[in-house]
Structures are given as structure tokens and as C-alpha cells.
Design an enzyme around this catalytic site. Sequence first.
Site, mmCIF file in Angstrom:
data_model
loop_
_atom_site.group_PDB
_atom_site.id
_atom_site.type_symbol
_atom_site.label_atom_id
_atom_site.label_comp_id
_atom_site.label_asym_id
_atom_site.label_seq_id
_atom_site.Cartn_x
_atom_site.Cartn_y
_atom_site.Cartn_z
ATOM 1 N N THR A 103 -27.402 -11.440 -21.610
ATOM 2 C CA THR A 103 -26.840 -12.669 -22.179
ATOM 3 C C THR A 103 -27.927 -13.727 -22.325
ATOM 4 O O THR A 103 -28.765 -13.898 -21.442
ATOM 5 C CB THR A 103 -25.715 -13.218 -21.275
ATOM 6 O OG1 THR A 103 -24.738 -12.189 -21.090
ATOM 7 C CG2 THR A 103 -25.046 -14.429 -21.886
ATOM 8 N N ASP B 50 -23.880 -12.665 -25.885
ATOM 9 C CA ASP B 50 -24.274 -11.379 -25.324
ATOM 10 C C ASP B 50 -25.192 -10.678 -26.303
ATOM 11 O O ASP B 50 -25.035 -10.793 -27.516
ATOM 12 C CB ASP B 50 -23.041 -10.517 -25.063
ATOM 13 C CG ASP B 50 -22.244 -10.988 -23.861
ATOM 14 O OD1 ASP B 50 -21.090 -10.547 -23.728
ATOM 15 O OD2 ASP B 50 -22.757 -11.771 -23.051
ATOM 16 N N ASP C 44 -21.925 -15.406 -17.157
ATOM 17 C CA ASP C 44 -21.385 -14.247 -16.464
ATOM 18 C C ASP C 44 -22.030 -13.024 -17.099
ATOM 19 O O ASP C 44 -21.549 -12.516 -18.107
ATOM 20 C CB ASP C 44 -19.863 -14.195 -16.603
ATOM 21 C CG ASP C 44 -19.245 -13.005 -15.887
ATOM 22 O OD1 ASP C 44 -19.982 -12.253 -15.214
ATOM 23 O OD2 ASP C 44 -18.033 -12.817 -16.007
ATOM 24 N N TRP D 291 -19.059 -17.529 -25.989
ATOM 25 C CA TRP D 291 -18.336 -18.572 -25.274
ATOM 26 C C TRP D 291 -19.277 -19.735 -25.055
ATOM 27 O O TRP D 291 -20.486 -19.597 -25.109
ATOM 28 C CB TRP D 291 -17.735 -18.050 -23.964
ATOM 29 C CG TRP D 291 -18.687 -17.791 -22.838
ATOM 30 C CD1 TRP D 291 -19.002 -18.628 -21.821
ATOM 31 C CD2 TRP D 291 -19.433 -16.590 -22.605
ATOM 32 N NE1 TRP D 291 -19.906 -18.045 -20.976
ATOM 33 C CE2 TRP D 291 -20.180 -16.778 -21.423
ATOM 34 C CE3 TRP D 291 -19.549 -15.368 -23.271
ATOM 35 C CZ2 TRP D 291 -21.019 -15.812 -20.904
ATOM 36 C CZ3 TRP D 291 -20.394 -14.411 -22.751
ATOM 37 C CH2 TRP D 291 -21.106 -14.629 -21.584
ATOM 38 N N TRP E 255 -18.085 -9.487 -25.123
ATOM 39 C CA TRP E 255 -18.240 -10.262 -26.350
ATOM 40 C C TRP E 255 -18.950 -9.464 -27.444
ATOM 41 O O TRP E 255 -19.117 -9.953 -28.554
ATOM 42 C CB TRP E 255 -18.982 -11.560 -26.051
ATOM 43 C CG TRP E 255 -18.154 -12.477 -25.219
ATOM 44 C CD1 TRP E 255 -18.147 -12.539 -23.856
ATOM 45 C CD2 TRP E 255 -17.182 -13.404 -25.668
ATOM 46 N NE1 TRP E 255 -17.231 -13.468 -23.437
ATOM 47 C CE2 TRP E 255 -16.617 -14.029 -24.535
ATOM 48 C CE3 TRP E 255 -16.715 -13.788 -26.922
ATOM 49 C CZ2 TRP E 255 -15.644 -15.001 -24.610
ATOM 50 C CZ3 TRP E 255 -15.745 -14.768 -26.996
ATOM 51 C CH2 TRP E 255 -15.217 -15.363 -25.852
ATOM 52 N N TYR F 284 -22.951 -3.613 -24.090
ATOM 53 C CA TYR F 284 -23.497 -4.857 -23.560
ATOM 54 C C TYR F 284 -24.856 -4.603 -22.915
ATOM 55 O O TYR F 284 -25.050 -3.623 -22.212
ATOM 56 C CB TYR F 284 -22.546 -5.459 -22.526
ATOM 57 C CG TYR F 284 -23.145 -6.601 -21.763
ATOM 58 C CD1 TYR F 284 -23.650 -6.413 -20.489
ATOM 59 C CD2 TYR F 284 -23.253 -7.862 -22.317
ATOM 60 C CE1 TYR F 284 -24.228 -7.455 -19.781
ATOM 61 C CE2 TYR F 284 -23.828 -8.903 -21.624
ATOM 62 C CZ TYR F 284 -24.313 -8.691 -20.360
ATOM 63 O OH TYR F 284 -24.890 -9.726 -19.681
#
Length: 180
Positions: free
Chosen positions: A170, A125, A81, A106, A158, A167
Site C-alpha cells: 500500500t 493498494d 492497513d 480509501w 481494494w 494484493y
Amino acid sequence: MFTKLEKMLQILDSRAEKQARKSAETHGRRGFLSKVGGLMVASALFPVLPFDRSMGKAYASDGSSVFDETSCDYWRYCALDGTLCNDSGGTNTSCPPGSDASKVAWVGTCLNPDDGKDYLVSYNDCCGKAALVGSTFCFTSQDERPGYRMGLHNDINWCMANDNKGYYCTVALLVGIVDE
């Protein structure tokens, strides 16, 4: 009759002896031993050589994007995501220059269609840079858990554990194979 046969055998015997002596003069024992040794080393290394396990399957020609690392359909991005780092100056396993990997992440379980095995994939991230406009954003959250408890779903910033909480993108790192 035995004399003709004996003569033929003597001729064959002398020819074989001449050929063996000539070979011994031109090719020494060391040369023979080095060739045999090289053959033994090569045969020992043969099992570690790479080979094609695809059984003739042509992945690139079938139009599938499961093997295109710049597509959201890439198998490793099954629980991703966010924005792809390989589209933002990094790769699918490393953050772009000027950004740092998040200290928390995650994990998803993704099926690799190439070998039919499930892999644990850690999604980290990359933090510290402003978001890049126009990068590929993926939301492929297979079997995502509801957001009632932190760590059970991926819709969290994250980067919160890092000093710079901005951010950027990822990455998807393979952690290991899922035991059956």
C-alpha cells in the site's frame, strides 16, 4: 582663520574629486547598473528560498518514528492497513515495478506533527504481484468505521477493480490539506 578652514575644505574637495574620477575611470556605468540589477533580482528571489520552519526542534534525535517513512508510526500512515511499499521495492508514494496502483482507494485524515495541519491521505493498494514475506505490515486504523458499508473502512481487498486482484503493498499519497 577662514583661510585655514578654506584650505582644508579645498584639499578635501580635491581629494574627493580625484577619488570620484578614478572610480569613474575603473568602474563604468554598465558595471554599476549590472550590479544593481543583480541585487534587485536576488532580493526578489529571496522570499522563495527554503528555510527551516522547525524552530530548532530536533526530530531525529528524540527517538520518535513519526518522521521515519519505513515505520508504521509515520504520521502519513495513520489509517493504513497493509504492507508498506517502501519496504517492498517501491516508495511511500509509488508502487514497486511489476505492480499497478488500485483503481479504488480509501482516504484517511492524518495530522502532520511538523506543521500541525491535517492532511487527506489516499491509500492505494498496489496489485499484481505475490505478497512479499517479511515486509512491514501496519495496522494503524485511527477512527476506522465499522465494516457495514463498503468504502467506509479499509479492511477490503481494494485490488478488486483491477484485472490482477493480487494484493502486494500500500502507498500513501497526500491529496490535500483539510480546510478548517
